[in-house]
Design an enzyme around this catalytic site. Structure first.
Site, PDB file in Angstrom:
ATOM      1  N   GLU A  52       5.168 -64.845 -26.238  1.00 47.99           N
ATOM      2  CA  GLU A  52       6.472 -64.541 -25.642  1.00 47.99           C
ATOM      3  C   GLU A  52       7.289 -65.826 -25.678  1.00 47.99           C
ATOM      4  O   GLU A  52       6.915 -66.824 -25.038  1.00 47.99           O
ATOM      5  CB  GLU A  52       6.341 -64.042 -24.190  1.00 47.99           C
ATOM      6  CG  GLU A  52       7.706 -63.673 -23.617  1.00 47.99           C
ATOM      7  CD  GLU A  52       7.760 -63.399 -22.112  1.00 47.99           C
ATOM      8  OE1 GLU A  52       8.845 -63.061 -21.626  1.00 47.99           O
ATOM      9  OE2 GLU A  52       6.728 -63.549 -21.435  1.00 47.99           O
ATOM     10  N   ASP A  77       7.643 -71.762 -23.046  1.00 50.07           N
ATOM     11  CA  ASP A  77       8.949 -72.156 -22.504  1.00 50.07           C
ATOM     12  C   ASP A  77       8.916 -73.664 -22.313  1.00 50.07           C
ATOM     13  O   ASP A  77       7.861 -74.260 -22.145  1.00 50.07           O
ATOM     14  CB  ASP A  77       9.217 -71.463 -21.162  1.00 50.07           C
ATOM     15  CG  ASP A  77      10.711 -71.319 -20.874  1.00 50.07           C
ATOM     16  OD1 ASP A  77      11.218 -70.184 -20.865  1.00 50.07           O
ATOM     17  OD2 ASP A  77      11.385 -72.356 -20.654  1.00 50.07           O
ATOM     18  N   ASP A 126      19.071 -66.855 -24.640  1.00 56.50           N
ATOM     19  CA  ASP A 126      20.491 -67.188 -24.545  1.00 56.50           C
ATOM     20  C   ASP A 126      21.128 -66.839 -25.893  1.00 56.50           C
ATOM     21  O   ASP A 126      20.658 -67.308 -26.935  1.00 56.50           O
ATOM     22  CB  ASP A 126      20.603 -68.697 -24.246  1.00 56.50           C
ATOM     23  CG  ASP A 126      22.024 -69.070 -23.884  1.00 56.50           C
ATOM     24  OD1 ASP A 126      22.961 -68.486 -24.461  1.00 56.50           O
ATOM     25  OD2 ASP A 126      22.197 -69.953 -23.038  1.00 56.50           O
ATOM     26  N   LYS A 130      28.738 -69.254 -29.445  1.00 59.31           N
ATOM     27  CA  LYS A 130      29.680 -70.146 -30.150  1.00 59.31           C
ATOM     28  C   LYS A 130      29.125 -70.567 -31.509  1.00 59.31           C
ATOM     29  O   LYS A 130      27.921 -70.799 -31.649  1.00 59.31           O
ATOM     30  CB  LYS A 130      29.959 -71.381 -29.293  1.00 59.31           C
ATOM     31  CG  LYS A 130      30.768 -71.014 -28.072  1.00 59.31           C
ATOM     32  CD  LYS A 130      31.262 -72.234 -27.352  1.00 59.31           C
ATOM     33  CE  LYS A 130      32.092 -71.790 -26.168  1.00 59.31           C
ATOM     34  NZ  LYS A 130      32.002 -72.689 -25.042  1.00 59.31           N
ATOM     35  N   ASP A 162      20.167 -58.278 -23.103  1.00 58.31           N
ATOM     36  CA  ASP A 162      21.336 -57.599 -22.537  1.00 58.31           C
ATOM     37  C   ASP A 162      22.557 -57.887 -23.408  1.00 58.31           C
ATOM     38  O   ASP A 162      23.616 -57.318 -23.188  1.00 58.31           O
ATOM     39  CB  ASP A 162      21.632 -58.152 -21.149  1.00 58.31           C
ATOM     40  CG  ASP A 162      22.001 -59.619 -21.261  1.00 58.31           C
ATOM     41  OD1 ASP A 162      21.139 -60.400 -21.691  1.00 58.31           O
ATOM     42  OD2 ASP A 162      23.152 -59.978 -20.981  1.00 58.31           O
TER      43      ASP A 162
HETATM   44  C1  LIG Z   1      17.819 -66.755 -20.400  1.00 60.78           C
HETATM   45  S1  LIG Z   1      16.244 -67.380 -20.052  1.00 60.78           S
HETATM   46  C2  LIG Z   1      15.202 -65.931 -20.120  1.00 60.78           C
HETATM   47  C3  LIG Z   1      13.883 -66.134 -19.423  1.00 60.78           C
HETATM   48  C4  LIG Z   1      12.983 -64.905 -19.344  1.00 60.78           C
HETATM   49  N1  LIG Z   1      12.559 -64.446 -20.656  1.00 60.78           N
HETATM   50  C5  LIG Z   1      13.646 -63.776 -18.589  1.00 60.78           C
HETATM   51  O1  LIG Z   1      14.056 -62.806 -19.236  1.00 60.78           O
HETATM   52  O2  LIG Z   1      13.753 -63.864 -17.352  1.00 60.78           O
HETATM   53  C6  LIG Z   1      15.825 -68.253 -21.541  1.00 60.78           C
HETATM   54  C7  LIG Z   1      14.574 -69.094 -21.426  1.00 60.78           C
HETATM   55  O3  LIG Z   1      14.313 -69.683 -22.689  1.00 60.78           O
HETATM   56  C8  LIG Z   1      13.938 -71.035 -22.511  1.00 60.78           C
HETATM   57  N2  LIG Z   1      14.340 -71.739 -23.735  1.00 60.78           N
HETATM   58  C9  LIG Z   1      15.576 -71.732 -24.307  1.00 60.78           C
HETATM   59  N3  LIG Z   1      15.579 -72.437 -25.447  1.00 60.78           N
HETATM   60  C10 LIG Z   1      14.311 -72.908 -25.599  1.00 60.78           C
HETATM   61  C11 LIG Z   1      13.683 -73.686 -26.605  1.00 60.78           C
HETATM   62  N4  LIG Z   1      14.358 -74.121 -27.657  1.00 60.78           N
HETATM   63  N5  LIG Z   1      12.380 -73.969 -26.454  1.00 60.78           N
HETATM   64  C12 LIG Z   1      11.684 -73.525 -25.371  1.00 60.78           C
HETATM   65  N6  LIG Z   1      12.227 -72.769 -24.405  1.00 60.78           N
HETATM   66  C13 LIG Z   1      13.527 -72.463 -24.515  1.00 60.78           C
HETATM   67  C14 LIG Z   1      14.661 -71.499 -21.270  1.00 60.78           C
HETATM   68  O4  LIG Z   1      14.003 -72.582 -20.653  1.00 60.78           O
HETATM   69  C15 LIG Z   1      14.661 -70.232 -20.415  1.00 60.78           C
HETATM   70  O5  LIG Z   1      13.565 -70.175 -19.534  1.00 60.78           O
END
Ligand SMILES: C[S@@+](CC[C@H](N)C(=O)[O-])C[C@H]1O[C@@H](n2cnc3c(N)ncnc32)[C@H](O)[C@@H]1O
Length: 224
Positions: A52, A77, A126, A130, A162
């Site tokens: 995941e 993560d 995310d 942009k 979403d």
């Molecule tokens: C918007 S959150 C979603 C977290 C979780 N999947 C949820 O739905 O609640 C995005 C997650 O991706 C992690 N993340 C983003 N870019 C990352 C990267 N390049 N390497 C590791 N983790 C990353 C962030 O730390 C964050 O916890």
């Protein structure tokens, strides 16, 4: 979360048997011991390995591990204070087919060997809308290539988001590159055909979007 609480979680993560926190150097120097050996040396069981990516608190890693005891699940993560939650739950509930790796998703092709992974879930990434952020979008061409190197030939990808932008962008890219879309829906909770694990587990971010009455989308695909 306060910095004191974060430090406490970082310290606890170091004591958790289901958490691995290598330095960047340990993964990139070419001698990462777990690469190719995740099942033997970390899970100590030979089962299909499911990742995941951007697991946050690890709801999918833990939820899927409970539903599918015949597979191993690893949440990845960069934020250890977040996956502390999932790691602690897995330990308390003795879910031994769930684990967590603290690293950058950009390094997956160095942390796992070719064909080592059976499935990859990307949960609420995310969308990086942009133009200058395109390189950070987790389903862009470069990321798909990285996933392809570690996935088995019939490996599966799952994207739950979403973001209409992320959903449309990914579908367009998959179509353009000739990858196989096995299932796609723009509003899974309105679709009685949606797979159980897609509507049966909600992540931390997802719950907030659902409270705002946002539609949740899902794509299941293969990278050719
Ligand atoms: C918007 S959150 C979603 C977290 C979780 N999947 C949820 O739905 O609640 C995005 C997650 O991706 C992690 N993340 C983003 N870019 C990352 C990267 N390049 N390497 C590791 N983790 C990353 C962030 O730390 C964050 O916890």
């Amino acid at each position: 979360m306060g910095s004191k609480n974060k430090l406490k979680r970082f310290r606890e993560n170091e004591t958790f048997s289901n958490v691995v926190q290598p330095t960047r150097e340990e993964i990139t120097n070419g001698n990462f011991k777990l690469k190719g050996n995740w099942n033997r040396d970390f899970f100590k069981s030979d089962k299909p390995l499911v990742l995941e990516l951007g697991c946050g608190k690890g709801e999918y890693t833990v939820g899927l591990a409970q539903r599918f005891p015949d597979k191993n699940f690893l949440g990845i993560d960069i934020k250890g204070a977040r996956f502390w939650r999932g790691a602690k739950t897995a330990l308390e509930e003795q879910i031994d087919n769930a684990g967590f790796l603290r690293t950058q998703i950009e390094l997956v092709d160095q942390a796992f060997a070719a064909n080592e992974v059976s499935e990859i879930w990307i949960t609420f990434p995310d969308p990086q809308i942009k133009y200058k952020r395109t390189k950070h979008r987790m389903t862009n061409f470069e990321f798909l290539e990285r996933y392809k190197t570690i996935l088995k030939p019939d490996g599966l990808m799952h994207l739950k988001t979403d973001s209409e932008f992320m959903h449309g962008y990914t579908l367009g890219l998959l179509h353009g590159l000739g990858h196989e879309v096995l299932y796609a829906h723009h509003d899974i909770y309105s679709n009685h055909m949606a797979p159980k694990e897609v509507v049966g587990i909600q992540t931390f971010y997802e719950k907030q979007y659902l409270e705002q009455d946002k539609a949740i989308t899902y794509i299941k695909f293969k990278i050719n």
